[in-house]
Design a protein around this motif. Sequence first.
Motif, PDB file in Angstrom:
ATOM      1  N   TYR A 168       6.814 -46.805  35.059  1.00 42.03           N
ATOM      2  CA  TYR A 168       7.142 -47.705  33.948  1.00 42.03           C
ATOM      3  C   TYR A 168       7.971 -48.886  34.452  1.00 42.03           C
ATOM      4  O   TYR A 168       7.787 -50.020  34.006  1.00 42.03           O
ATOM      5  CB  TYR A 168       7.923 -46.922  32.889  1.00 42.03           C
ATOM      6  CG  TYR A 168       8.465 -47.776  31.769  1.00 42.03           C
ATOM      7  CD1 TYR A 168       7.659 -48.148  30.698  1.00 42.03           C
ATOM      8  CD2 TYR A 168       9.796 -48.205  31.786  1.00 42.03           C
ATOM      9  CE1 TYR A 168       8.163 -48.938  29.660  1.00 42.03           C
ATOM     10  CE2 TYR A 168      10.296 -48.993  30.763  1.00 42.03           C
ATOM     11  CZ  TYR A 168       9.484 -49.355  29.704  1.00 42.03           C
ATOM     12  OH  TYR A 168       9.986 -50.145  28.692  1.00 42.03           O
ATOM     13  N   TYR A 169       8.876 -48.627  35.378  1.00 37.57           N
ATOM     14  CA  TYR A 169       9.803 -49.661  35.840  1.00 37.57           C
ATOM     15  C   TYR A 169       9.234 -50.506  36.978  1.00 37.57           C
ATOM     16  O   TYR A 169       9.548 -51.695  37.088  1.00 37.57           O
ATOM     17  CB  TYR A 169      11.114 -49.009  36.305  1.00 37.57           C
ATOM     18  CG  TYR A 169      11.858 -48.326  35.191  1.00 37.57           C
ATOM     19  CD1 TYR A 169      12.642 -49.062  34.304  1.00 37.57           C
ATOM     20  CD2 TYR A 169      11.769 -46.956  35.001  1.00 37.57           C
ATOM     21  CE1 TYR A 169      13.329 -48.442  33.264  1.00 37.57           C
ATOM     22  CE2 TYR A 169      12.452 -46.326  33.967  1.00 37.57           C
ATOM     23  CZ  TYR A 169      13.231 -47.074  33.106  1.00 37.57           C
ATOM     24  OH  TYR A 169      13.896 -46.462  32.074  1.00 37.57           O
ATOM     25  N   TYR A 170       8.411 -49.887  37.814  1.00 39.92           N
ATOM     26  CA  TYR A 170       7.846 -50.588  38.968  1.00 39.92           C
ATOM     27  C   TYR A 170       6.350 -50.264  39.026  1.00 39.92           C
ATOM     28  O   TYR A 170       5.918 -49.366  39.760  1.00 39.92           O
ATOM     29  CB  TYR A 170       8.551 -50.144  40.260  1.00 39.92           C
ATOM     30  CG  TYR A 170      10.049 -50.354  40.206  1.00 39.92           C
ATOM     31  CD1 TYR A 170      10.604 -51.596  40.481  1.00 39.92           C
ATOM     32  CD2 TYR A 170      10.909 -49.304  39.870  1.00 39.92           C
ATOM     33  CE1 TYR A 170      11.986 -51.799  40.421  1.00 39.92           C
ATOM     34  CE2 TYR A 170      12.282 -49.499  39.809  1.00 39.92           C
ATOM     35  CZ  TYR A 170      12.809 -50.749  40.080  1.00 39.92           C
ATOM     36  OH  TYR A 170      14.170 -50.950  40.024  1.00 39.92           O
ATOM     37  N   PRO A 171       5.536 -50.968  38.240  1.00 41.13           N
ATOM     38  CA  PRO A 171       4.133 -50.575  38.053  1.00 41.13           C
ATOM     39  C   PRO A 171       3.238 -50.700  39.280  1.00 41.13           C
ATOM     40  O   PRO A 171       2.074 -50.280  39.225  1.00 41.13           O
ATOM     41  CB  PRO A 171       3.659 -51.482  36.922  1.00 41.13           C
ATOM     42  CG  PRO A 171       4.624 -52.606  36.857  1.00 41.13           C
ATOM     43  CD  PRO A 171       5.925 -52.069  37.324  1.00 41.13           C
ATOM     44  N   ASP A 172       3.723 -51.259  40.378  1.00 43.61           N
ATOM     45  CA  ASP A 172       2.920 -51.214  41.603  1.00 43.61           C
ATOM     46  C   ASP A 172       3.180 -49.925  42.381  1.00 43.61           C
ATOM     47  O   ASP A 172       2.547 -49.690  43.415  1.00 43.61           O
ATOM     48  CB  ASP A 172       3.191 -52.422  42.498  1.00 43.61           C
ATOM     49  CG  ASP A 172       4.592 -52.430  43.091  1.00 43.61           C
ATOM     50  OD1 ASP A 172       5.544 -52.112  42.355  1.00 43.61           O
ATOM     51  OD2 ASP A 172       4.729 -52.770  44.288  1.00 43.61           O
ATOM     52  N   ILE A 222       6.729 -39.917  36.510  1.00 42.76           N
ATOM     53  CA  ILE A 222       7.664 -39.978  35.389  1.00 42.76           C
ATOM     54  C   ILE A 222       9.012 -39.348  35.751  1.00 42.76           C
ATOM     55  O   ILE A 222      10.053 -39.737  35.216  1.00 42.76           O
ATOM     56  CB  ILE A 222       7.066 -39.297  34.128  1.00 42.76           C
ATOM     57  CG1 ILE A 222       7.905 -39.653  32.906  1.00 42.76           C
ATOM     58  CG2 ILE A 222       6.929 -37.798  34.323  1.00 42.76           C
ATOM     59  CD1 ILE A 222       7.271 -39.252  31.590  1.00 42.76           C
ATOM     60  N   SER A 223       9.009 -38.401  36.687  1.00 43.91           N
ATOM     61  CA  SER A 223      10.280 -37.794  37.111  1.00 43.91           C
ATOM     62  C   SER A 223      11.180 -38.815  37.792  1.00 43.91           C
ATOM     63  O   SER A 223      12.398 -38.818  37.603  1.00 43.91           O
ATOM     64  CB  SER A 223      10.006 -36.618  38.055  1.00 43.91           C
ATOM     65  OG  SER A 223       9.309 -35.593  37.387  1.00 43.91           O
ATOM     66  N   ALA A 224      10.570 -39.700  38.594  1.00 46.94           N
ATOM     67  CA  ALA A 224      11.348 -40.765  39.230  1.00 46.94           C
ATOM     68  C   ALA A 224      11.802 -41.786  38.187  1.00 46.94           C
ATOM     69  O   ALA A 224      12.935 -42.285  38.238  1.00 46.94           O
ATOM     70  CB  ALA A 224      10.516 -41.440  40.315  1.00 46.94           C
ATOM     71  N   ASP A 225      10.935 -42.102  37.233  1.00 52.72           N
ATOM     72  CA  ASP A 225      11.326 -43.023  36.162  1.00 52.72           C
ATOM     73  C   ASP A 225      12.504 -42.477  35.358  1.00 52.72           C
ATOM     74  O   ASP A 225      13.385 -43.231  34.934  1.00 52.72           O
ATOM     75  CB  ASP A 225      10.133 -43.269  35.228  1.00 52.72           C
ATOM     76  CG  ASP A 225       9.137 -44.272  35.782  1.00 52.72           C
ATOM     77  OD1 ASP A 225       9.463 -44.984  36.763  1.00 52.72           O
ATOM     78  OD2 ASP A 225       8.022 -44.355  35.231  1.00 52.72           O
ATOM     79  N   ASP A 280      12.831 -58.600  44.199  1.00 53.94           N
ATOM     80  CA  ASP A 280      11.632 -59.244  43.664  1.00 53.94           C
ATOM     81  C   ASP A 280      10.555 -58.193  43.436  1.00 53.94           C
ATOM     82  O   ASP A 280       9.935 -57.708  44.384  1.00 53.94           O
ATOM     83  CB  ASP A 280      11.138 -60.310  44.652  1.00 53.94           C
ATOM     84  CG  ASP A 280       9.954 -61.109  44.105  1.00 53.94           C
ATOM     85  OD1 ASP A 280       9.475 -60.790  42.995  1.00 53.94           O
ATOM     86  OD2 ASP A 280       9.512 -62.050  44.799  1.00 53.94           O
ATOM     87  N   VAL A 281      10.346 -57.827  42.181  1.00 53.45           N
ATOM     88  CA  VAL A 281       9.372 -56.768  41.872  1.00 53.45           C
ATOM     89  C   VAL A 281       7.933 -57.240  42.042  1.00 53.45           C
ATOM     90  O   VAL A 281       7.002 -56.438  41.948  1.00 53.45           O
ATOM     91  CB  VAL A 281       9.578 -56.234  40.441  1.00 53.45           C
ATOM     92  CG1 VAL A 281      10.937 -55.573  40.306  1.00 53.45           C
ATOM     93  CG2 VAL A 281       9.406 -57.343  39.406  1.00 53.45           C
ATOM     94  N   ASP A 282       7.737 -58.522  42.298  1.00 53.67           N
ATOM     95  CA  ASP A 282       6.394 -59.044  42.532  1.00 53.67           C
ATOM     96  C   ASP A 282       6.088 -59.217  44.013  1.00 53.67           C
ATOM     97  O   ASP A 282       5.007 -59.700  44.379  1.00 53.67           O
ATOM     98  CB  ASP A 282       6.213 -60.388  41.821  1.00 53.67           C
ATOM     99  CG  ASP A 282       6.222 -60.243  40.309  1.00 53.67           C
ATOM    100  OD1 ASP A 282       5.643 -59.246  39.820  1.00 53.67           O
ATOM    101  OD2 ASP A 282       6.811 -61.089  39.620  1.00 53.67           O
ATOM    102  N   ALA A 283       7.019 -58.824  44.866  1.00 53.84           N
ATOM    103  CA  ALA A 283       6.798 -58.901  46.307  1.00 53.84           C
ATOM    104  C   ALA A 283       6.265 -57.547  46.787  1.00 53.84           C
ATOM    105  O   ALA A 283       6.956 -56.537  46.692  1.00 53.84           O
ATOM    106  CB  ALA A 283       8.086 -59.254  47.027  1.00 53.84           C
ATOM    107  N   PRO A 284       5.026 -57.494  47.287  1.00 54.26           N
ATOM    108  CA  PRO A 284       4.444 -56.212  47.697  1.00 54.26           C
ATOM    109  C   PRO A 284       4.978 -55.726  49.036  1.00 54.26           C
ATOM    110  O   PRO A 284       5.528 -56.495  49.825  1.00 54.26           O
ATOM    111  CB  PRO A 284       2.957 -56.534  47.794  1.00 54.26           C
ATOM    112  CG  PRO A 284       2.919 -57.983  48.176  1.00 54.26           C
ATOM    113  CD  PRO A 284       4.090 -58.615  47.463  1.00 54.26           C
ATOM    114  N   ASP A 285       4.811 -54.443  49.278  1.00 51.14           N
ATOM    115  CA  ASP A 285       5.120 -53.861  50.584  1.00 51.14           C
ATOM    116  C   ASP A 285       4.156 -52.712  50.834  1.00 51.14           C
ATOM    117  O   ASP A 285       3.164 -52.552  50.113  1.00 51.14           O
ATOM    118  CB  ASP A 285       6.577 -53.422  50.661  1.00 51.14           C
ATOM    119  CG  ASP A 285       6.947 -52.364  49.631  1.00 51.14           C
ATOM    120  OD1 ASP A 285       6.041 -51.712  49.066  1.00 51.14           O
ATOM    121  OD2 ASP A 285       8.154 -52.170  49.378  1.00 51.14           O
TER     122      ASP A 285
END
Length: 264
Positions: free
Chosen positions: A80-84, A91-94, A234-239
Amino acid sequence: MGAEGAATPRAVGGKVIRECSFWYEYAYYVKREIERAGYACVVSNRGRMPRTEPQRTHARRAQVQHMKRPDGTRGRYPSYYYPDRVASGIISADFAVYRKARAVVFLHHNSAGRWTSRPMPSKILYNRYNGRALAKAVADVLNRDVLNHGMPNGGRKCTLETRYVDATRAAGWLNVCDDAGIPAVVIEAAFLNNKRHAAYLADPAKARFYAESIGRGVVHYLRRGQPVRHRRVDVDAPDEGSFGYARESRRLRVRGAKKLLPYD
């Protein structure tokens, strides 16, 4: 319940040890050890409240918070928080992010096929930026008090291993916690297909001690007051942990997953 994970190939001490049921019974002792040291501790499970006994009673004793989202046939889904970040049971991590946890321990067992008595590759998995100190604290206690000290493992110790690449086991959970600045580990120290490990865990007193040892490791970490080393800016920066980095992910269509990488 209904997807209990690792299990002993046959009964040990008159019972089959199943991963989920074991931790419903013994997570209480991890929690108690942490709370005795003055820290709050919440136990959660991604599924629903058990309908069977004694698991239902054990869940109530540990005050387990149930997410009511068992994996079933849904497979992997996004955070939910980091959709990538995509994984089964994420959900346990969320929930850890929602609770602003200081540390997260995913309680698991391992298994590697048929019965064996040979030394096993016991390990603690950790998130790469924030989790090593927590993993080391837990592993140090297990190596000092449990492995080769009651739970035979041929002298082989519990080692540390980081996980963060998309689609690798536990990477999604660990990456979500890392992004939020939360140290996280997955306990994979005991192998249920190992006769000696299983015999140790089949003894209620030793099983309690094993769980308490994990709790003591967490307390050692918390008392040191380790600073957070990383938060994702930056949640839009991939890794390497972003959905689509792994070849197998590129073949999947996961509803709600955010694709930050230029793959078709």
